[in-house]
Design a protein around this motif. Structure first.
Motif, PDB file in Angstrom:
ATOM      1  N   UNK A   1     -91.145  31.187  20.038  1.00  0.00           N
ATOM      2  CA  UNK A   1     -89.714  31.486  20.140  1.00  0.00           C
ATOM      3  C   UNK A   1     -88.878  30.217  20.284  1.00  0.00           C
ATOM      4  N   UNK A   2     -89.428  29.213  20.956  1.00  0.00           N
ATOM      5  CA  UNK A   2     -88.716  27.937  21.039  1.00  0.00           C
ATOM      6  C   UNK A   2     -88.566  27.332  19.643  1.00  0.00           C
ATOM      7  N   UNK A   3     -89.653  27.353  18.870  1.00  0.00           N
ATOM      8  CA  UNK A   3     -89.588  26.838  17.490  1.00  0.00           C
ATOM      9  C   UNK A   3     -88.606  27.649  16.654  1.00  0.00           C
ATOM     10  N   UNK A   4     -88.570  28.971  16.884  1.00  0.00           N
ATOM     11  CA  UNK A   4     -87.617  29.817  16.158  1.00  0.00           C
ATOM     12  C   UNK A   4     -86.181  29.437  16.490  1.00  0.00           C
ATOM     13  N   UNK A   5     -85.907  29.209  17.768  1.00  0.00           N
ATOM     14  CA  UNK A   5     -84.552  28.855  18.185  1.00  0.00           C
ATOM     15  C   UNK A   5     -84.128  27.484  17.673  1.00  0.00           C
ATOM     16  N   UNK A   6     -85.098  26.606  17.481  1.00  0.00           N
ATOM     17  CA  UNK A   6     -84.781  25.267  16.981  1.00  0.00           C
ATOM     18  C   UNK A   6     -84.814  25.190  15.456  1.00  0.00           C
ATOM     19  N   UNK A   7     -85.108  26.299  14.800  1.00  0.00           N
ATOM     20  CA  UNK A   7     -85.225  26.326  13.348  1.00  0.00           C
ATOM     21  C   UNK A   7     -83.946  26.734  12.642  1.00  0.00           C
TER      22      UNK A   7
END
Length: 479
Positions: A43-49
């Protein structure tokens, strides 16, 4: 795409996993929800994508800028997108490797009620999902009939199954189904923990939860183990075999299991093409993913090693580490490439599916549980509720809260249950076949099949185990 770019994409998964671990250790409410570090990292990667931070950076940067789509470049996402469909094969191939398989009689005597209950709940998820799809989602929102399988895929199957079926969704023309399934799996975990804890507290005050005590609190080590655990111990009383071979040998066993699954898959495709497929023009196996057959491959290897008395050469600990590594890669890559636009465009169907799934699971636990599980129904049913709503680890943690000293057969029965549960539903053969079956025969036909099978499990459970409960009560009164 260069090998360096592919390699760097895997390095980024490692960085996000460390970041997820750090966040989990320092954010108490995430630990209390027992969310694995890999899900947090995803989810962190999703938010930073591109779907989150990228919407902001694209307003200020030129399209050629490295950070135009956020902090996760497009070439990394291109590498990550196919990973779930690949790594799910490793997870399922390892599912039964290194685990002692007890006799069917022992499995049934220990976990019979939980097996029937689990099957009834899972097939019931198809029933309520298909009813919702046929009468609401398709006519009102224009969704694909395949949406009828989303509840079982997401809530019982979880993130791994949802991600692993992305290719099948895409092939059958419902690509957005994979994103919806991942989102629903997340809702399932959150609801499973929160609703489960609420039910336990209410049951404790009413005297139903009899074994909740002071030792129910989790130590930091136990929180880590449960939060990072996806699997289960099918034979809690068997000691682990000692490792006498390197990691490469155990990975090779998994590779052989996947190869066996692939040979089976291609054989079934050819058989169908020259028999009933050619006669009826109905084809199912080209749409069926590899991972449930890889699971069968792993079972065959384990049975062979047991038969030849070589089982001590398979170290369950090493198999679990390989499987856990694959699942972490799968979860991070699947969640990071999740399309928020798809969920946003289908927010009302998404909410409706979630509500229907939650209501069915709670009803099944509170109403069917005491009528289908003859003894310790609350503690044993909690494991099934947690698994049906979130994932296996959710069931484990709820049972630990309700029965911290293991005074009931809940944990042992839950472990045995998986042997006759996982191969079929919750990511098994039925789960994988549900999408092609709905696609080929339509949602009404599969609904009729699901209603019949659900009814059979319900009737068997109520008739076979219900009288057993009454007999035990009468016997205790007589004494």
């Amino acid at each position: 795409m260069s090998p360096n770019m592919i390699g760097f994409s895997f390095v980024m998964i490692g960085i996000f996993l460390i970041f997820g671990k750090f966040v989990r250790r320092h954010v108490k409410w995430l630990r209390n929800l027992f969310l694995p570090s890999s899900i947090i990292a995803g989810f962190i990667a999703l938010l930073l994508g591109p779907d989150a931070l990228g919407r902001l950076t694209s307003q200020f940067l030129n399209e050629g800028n490295y950070f135009y789509n956020g902090l996760v470049p497009e070439f990394i996402l291109e590498v990550w997108r196919p990973l779930p469909g690949m790594f799910i094969n490793i997870v399922f191939a390892a599912l039964f490797l290194g685990k002692a398989v007890p006799s069917l009689k022992k499995i049934w005597n220990t976990a019979g009620p939980q097996i029937i209950m689990g099957q009834a709940v899972s097939w019931g998820q198809y029933v309520v999902g298909l009813l919702l799809t046929i009468f609401v989602l398709t006519p009102v929102f224009g969704m694909s009939p395949l949406a009828g399988a989303l509840i079982e895929i997401s809530f019982v199957g979880g993130h791994g199954t949802a991600a692993g079926l992305a290719g099948t969704f895409d092939t059958l023309g419902f690509a957005e189904g994979a994103d919806l399934a991942l989102g629903l799996a997340t809702i399932g975990i959150l609801v499973g923990v929160m609703v489960g804890i609420i039910i336990i507290n209410i049951a404790y005050r009413k005297g139903t939860a009899k074994y909740v005590g002071g030792e129910a609190a989790f130590t930091d080590e136990e929180r880590e183990q449960l939060g990072e655990s996806y699997g289960f111990d099918m034979e809690p009383t068997v000691k682990e075999a000692k490792a006498i071979e390197p990691l490469a040998f155990h990975f090779s066993l998994i590779a052989v299991a996947i190869t066996i699954g692939y040979i089976m898959q291609q054989g079934l495709i050819l058989l169908e093409a020259y028999t009933w497929g050619a006669w009826t023009d109905v084809y199912l196996f080209p749409y069926m993913p590899l991972f449930p057959l890889a699971m069968i491959g792993g079972m065959l290897i384990q049975l062979f090693f047991d038969k030849m008395n070589f089982h001590m050469y398979i170290d369950q600990n090493l198999i679990s580490k390989i499987s856990g590594f694959a699942l972490d890669i799968l979860l991070v890559s699947a969640l990071a490439t999740l399309s928020l636009d798809v969920i946003g465009d289908n927010v009302i169907p998404f909410v409706l599916i979630s509500i229907v799934a939650i209501v069915w699971n709670v009803f099944a636990f509170l109403y069917l549980g005491p009528r289908m599980i003859p003894d310790n129904w609350f503690e044993r049913g909690l494991g099934d509720f947690g698994q049906a709503t979130g994932m296996t680890a959710t069931g484990l943690l709820l049972m630990k809260v309700a029965d911290p000293k293991h005074q009931t057969p809940a944990l042992e029965g839950f472990g045995y249950k998986q042997i006759l549960f996982e191969p079929f539903v919750g990511g098994g053969l039925v789960t994988a076949a549900s999408l092609p079956l709905i696609y080929q025969f339509g949602p009404v036909v599969f609904l009729i099949i699901s209603v019949i099978i659900t009814a059979l499990f319900l009737i068997f459970g109520l008739v076979h185990f219900g009288p057993n409960k009454k007999k035990k009560q009468n016997k205790s009164l007589n004494h």
